[in-house]
Each structure stands twice: as C-alpha cells, then as structure tokens.
Scaffold this motif. Structure first.
Motif, mmCIF file in Angstrom:
data_model
loop_
_atom_site.group_PDB
_atom_site.id
_atom_site.type_symbol
_atom_site.label_atom_id
_atom_site.label_comp_id
_atom_site.label_asym_id
_atom_site.label_seq_id
_atom_site.Cartn_x
_atom_site.Cartn_y
_atom_site.Cartn_z
ATOM 1 N N GLU A 145 0.788 -1.139 0.037
ATOM 2 C CA GLU A 145 -0.249 0.088 -0.032
ATOM 3 C C GLU A 145 0.938 1.311 -0.103
ATOM 4 O O GLU A 145 0.455 2.156 -0.407
ATOM 5 C CB GLU A 145 -0.883 -0.095 1.042
ATOM 6 N N ASN A 146 2.132 1.244 0.630
ATOM 7 C CA ASN A 146 2.742 2.489 0.868
ATOM 8 C C ASN A 146 3.728 2.806 -0.306
ATOM 9 O O ASN A 146 4.762 3.599 -0.173
ATOM 10 C CB ASN A 146 3.600 2.308 2.282
ATOM 11 N N HIS A 147 3.675 2.062 -1.256
ATOM 12 C CA HIS A 147 4.747 2.039 -2.443
ATOM 13 C C HIS A 147 4.414 3.267 -3.296
ATOM 14 O O HIS A 147 3.483 2.957 -3.909
ATOM 15 C CB HIS A 147 5.140 0.842 -3.215
ATOM 16 N N ILE A 148 5.171 4.491 -3.336
ATOM 17 C CA ILE A 148 4.566 5.479 -4.178
ATOM 18 C C ILE A 148 5.503 5.773 -5.146
ATOM 19 O O ILE A 148 6.564 5.660 -5.252
ATOM 20 C CB ILE A 148 4.712 6.960 -2.917
ATOM 21 N N ILE A 149 4.916 5.990 -6.569
ATOM 22 C CA ILE A 149 5.469 6.291 -7.603
ATOM 23 C C ILE A 149 5.260 7.730 -8.222
ATOM 24 O O ILE A 149 4.156 8.277 -7.867
ATOM 25 C CB ILE A 149 5.280 5.491 -8.724
ATOM 26 N N GLU A 150 5.995 8.110 -9.008
ATOM 27 C CA GLU A 150 5.817 9.539 -9.562
ATOM 28 C C GLU A 150 5.269 9.397 -11.095
ATOM 29 O O GLU A 150 5.564 8.586 -11.696
ATOM 30 C CB GLU A 150 6.889 10.320 -9.685
ATOM 31 N N VAL A 151 4.115 9.761 -11.199
ATOM 32 C CA VAL A 151 3.357 9.781 -12.448
ATOM 33 C C VAL A 151 3.597 11.188 -13.376
ATOM 34 O O VAL A 151 2.785 12.355 -12.631
ATOM 35 C CB VAL A 151 1.953 9.367 -12.372
ATOM 36 N N PRO A 152 4.068 11.203 -14.446
ATOM 37 C CA PRO A 152 4.156 12.596 -15.172
ATOM 38 C C PRO A 152 2.724 12.904 -15.687
ATOM 39 O O PRO A 152 1.894 12.230 -15.935
ATOM 40 C CB PRO A 152 4.927 12.293 -16.574
ATOM 41 N N THR A 153 2.532 14.228 -15.611
ATOM 42 C CA THR A 153 1.206 14.807 -16.034
ATOM 43 C C THR A 153 1.378 15.524 -17.172
ATOM 44 O O THR A 153 2.316 15.299 -17.904
ATOM 45 C CB THR A 153 1.020 15.966 -14.955
#
Length: 426
Positions: A292-300
């Motif tokens: 649940e706590n694995h965060i990724i960066e998503v380009p916009t």
C-alpha cells in the motif's frame, strides 16, 4: 519492484533451451517473417539449413502507427514502418529480402471446422484423393466479403477408422476428413498485402498469427495432449486450441495491451507514452501483491509537476482490464467444446505476456497450468528474439521454412486466390 522488462525477459530466456552457435551464412535458404502489429512491426530473417534447423540472422522493429486492432488504417504510415523494420533486419543479416511471410489478426478473421467425404471404391489412396477430400471440405458457403486463407486438416477417416493423420497408401471404400478453415476480410487482406507491396516486398503467404506463433512456442507433446495458445498483442488477443497434434479452434478478440495503456492514461491523467512506460516499469496483474505504501511519480499533461500516486492504484487499473480480457477468453474456451481436452494447460505469449504476475492471475481464472513463453527451436542471434514480443515474427519464419518444401495443393496460394477474387468482383 524490479524493472519488468529485465525480470520477465530474463525468465523467458531460460525457456529457450540450448543455443546453437551462429553458423557461416550462405549455406542455407533465407526466409523472412513480418509481424505487422498494432503497436510495433517486427521483421525477422532466418536461414534455413538442409537439416531443417533455422538460425536467426536479422531482426528489425519499428513503431506502428498505421494499424488499429490488426487492421491497416493508414497505408502510408504502415509502409514506412515496414520499410524501417525490414531495413534494420536486412542490415543485420547483410542481405536483401524481397519475399516475406506476413501475419494477420483481428476480429475480421474467422475460424470454423468443416467435414469432407469422397468415395474411393476400395482403391489405394493417393495424393490426389487426399487433395480431393480436402477440396470437398472447403466447398462451404463463405461470406462474400471473406476470403479463405487457411485450410488446415485435423484428421482423416478411412471407412470406420478414425484419427488418421496421413491416409496415403491406405485402402478403403470412402475417405473423409475434418479441416479447420480460416477466413479473413477481403479489404483488410488486400490492404495488408498492398502495404507490403508498396514497401517493395512480395508476400509469399498471409498466415494467421496464432498459427505462426504456435510454431515458435508450443512443443509437440503439448499439441498432442491439448493446449491453449493465447497471444496477447497490442491491439488484439488471439486464441488457438490444439489437441491430437492439430489445430481445433481459433478466435480473435479486439482487446489487447493498448487497452491497458489507455486505461492507465485516462485513470492517471498521463500521456499515452508515459502510461506505456509506467505499465512495464511498475505494472502487475495482481494488486494484492503490491504494498500500500509504495509511491511512484506519474508524469502529467503539459507543464504541470509530476504527481505522486500509490503503485497499488496503478496496478488496480491494469488488473481490472487484464482480468476482463482473460475472463472473456475463458468464457470462449468453455463454450468452444474443447475445455476438457486442454490437458497440457495454456501458453501465453505476445508483448502483454511481460506483465508481472500474469501467470498467477491466468491460473486463477482458467484453473489450469499456465506458462509464458518466448520463441524456441531456433539458433543464431537468439539474444535478439528472447522476448514474447518476437514470437509471431519468429513463428512466421518457422512456418515459411516448412511451407517452402510442402505446398498443399488443396489450399493454393492465398495471394493468387485473392487476385482472382478481386478480379471477379471487378
């Protein structure tokens, strides 16, 4: 999470088996396969030796923008991509290619079984009787906009004896057969061949992609016991069922890896190109395995800053779509009448087979053993084709390597038949 491309392709490479060293070129016959897909075009050149072995000597790929769900929608774009892929493969192989075996897929492709029977009056069965019974099996009503591209014998029956693979030399009163007939839309077929011709290539034969792929990933034991082949490409998903050594059922679904990418693009509000990268870098078919706590960066889109999103959210989007595809396929298998004959399980290939944990999800849905496979049974530059993405193109080379020595008289050349068909219309 490890990069998906590296992890899955390394695992797939272990299935290739013994690698033969590349032999000196020039002693074999050149055969080229061209997979004109929705997301990419892959060209593979193989050298076929007298003993039947094949070495891969050239591989080329190009982005495909003129195809949609297996159908040509922009001939000029398709021609440019074909030229780019073929030029890359030819440069690697150090030779010029004029003739190719081309794959075809899409929902316009139809497959069905048909019987045929002739009287032989206690005479010995010769090749002409075999040709005649297959001809009888294919004299069925086909829609005016469909053209037969394959007539694939499944078995022969001599009087009351069934399950015969080759009746040549036998004696009986009557000869019967069951064949699997594959047809394709005339316009789609014509546009595919035209694209190749404009790229400077002659088409030796148009081959159903699942038939070609089977040459590269299925073992004789699997085909004898009963196996389902699922080729999940960018625009289409192709299903083929084999048992008793022959093809029994084919079906095409107009969903594939592009649908997963589109879902990510919309759900995460990110450009398609970025969504494709995210799919293979962080994607999985099972959200339950993601923390649940694995965060990724998503380009916009535009100049906005990248957003931080939980990887589990990304995977839940992918899981919903790939589960939908597999559930539709499972329903089709159950309705085909061959579900109980698939004793060797399922083999998944195609670019979407690289999605992490797809095997685990597929085994849950199909309730059978599942494996992911990349091309096998070839030598030479195997490091360039060690991916499920190359299965169809390599399969076309293997198909062509046997088709040149065995040309079935009963089916004729699809290119000639198509020309005659169009001439009759005109």
């Amino acid at each position: 999470m490890e990069d998906l491309d590296i992890k899955e392709e390394t695992a797939a490479a272990e299935d290739v088996g013994e690698i033969r060293p590349l032999r000196e070129t020039g002693s074999g016959e050149l055969v080229a396969g061209l997979d004109i897909g929705t997301t990419k075009i892959c060209a593979v050149i193989g050298e076929v030796f007298p003993d039947g072995s094949v070495d891969i000597i050239g591989v080329g790929t190009a982005a495909s923008s003129g195809m949609k769900k297996g159908v040509v929608v922009n001939i000029e774009s398709t021609v440019r991509a074909i030229r780019q892929a073929m030029d890359s493969a030819s440069d690697m192989a150090g030779c010029d290619i004029e003739t190719v075996y081309v794959g075809i897929a899409g929902t316009h492709v139809k497959g069905f079984n048909s019987p045929g029977i002739i009287a032989i009056n206690n005479q010995q069965i010769r090749q002409r009787e075999i040709d005649a019974v297959i001809q009888a099996a294919q004299t069925v009503k086909v829609s005016d906009n469909q053209q037969i591209i394959h007539v694939l014998p499944q078995e022969y029956m001599v009087d009351d004896h069934t399950g015969i693979q080759n009746p040549l030399g036998m004696t009986g009163v009557r000869l019967a057969t069951n064949v699997h007939i594959v047809t394709a839309d005339v316009t789609s077929l014509h546009n595919l061949i035209t694209s190749c011709n404009r790229a400077g290539l002659n088409v030796a034969e148009v081959v159903l992609e699942s038939v070609a792929s089977s040459k590269a990933v299925l073992t004789p034991d699997e085909m004898e016991l009963g196996v389902a082949l699922l080729d999940i490409g960018g625009g289409t998903t192709d299903l083929a069922v084999f048992c008793n050594g022959t093809i029994k059922y084919t079906w095409e679904l107009a969903l594939g890896g592009n649908n997963l990418t589109n879902d990510l693009s919309v759900g995460l509000r990110t450009p398609l190109q970025e969504a494709e990268q995210l799919k293979y870098r962080y994607g999985s078919a099972l959200s339950s395995l993601i923390k649940e706590n694995h965060i990724i960066e998503v380009p916009t889109v535009g100049d906005r800053k990248a957003r931080k999103v939980s990887q589990k959210v990304l995977v839940e989007i992918l899981e919903a779509r790939i589960e939908e595809i597999l559930q539709v396929v499972n329903k089709k298998i159950c309705g085909s009448g061959y579900r109980n004959r698939i004793n060797a399980g399922m083999v998944i290939t195609g670019g979407t087979a690289l999605l992490a944990n797809i095997v685990e999800l597929a085994e849950q849905i199909f309730d059978m053993p599942v494996r992911v496979s990349c091309p096998q049974g070839v030598g030479g530059r195997v490091e360039d084709i060690e991916s499920p993405r190359c299965t169809t193109a390599v399969g076309l080379v293997l198909y062509g390597s046997t088709a040149r020595s065995v040309q079935p008289a009963e089916s004729g050349n699809v290119i000639t038949r198509l020309k005659n068909f169009l001439k009759n219309i005109i």
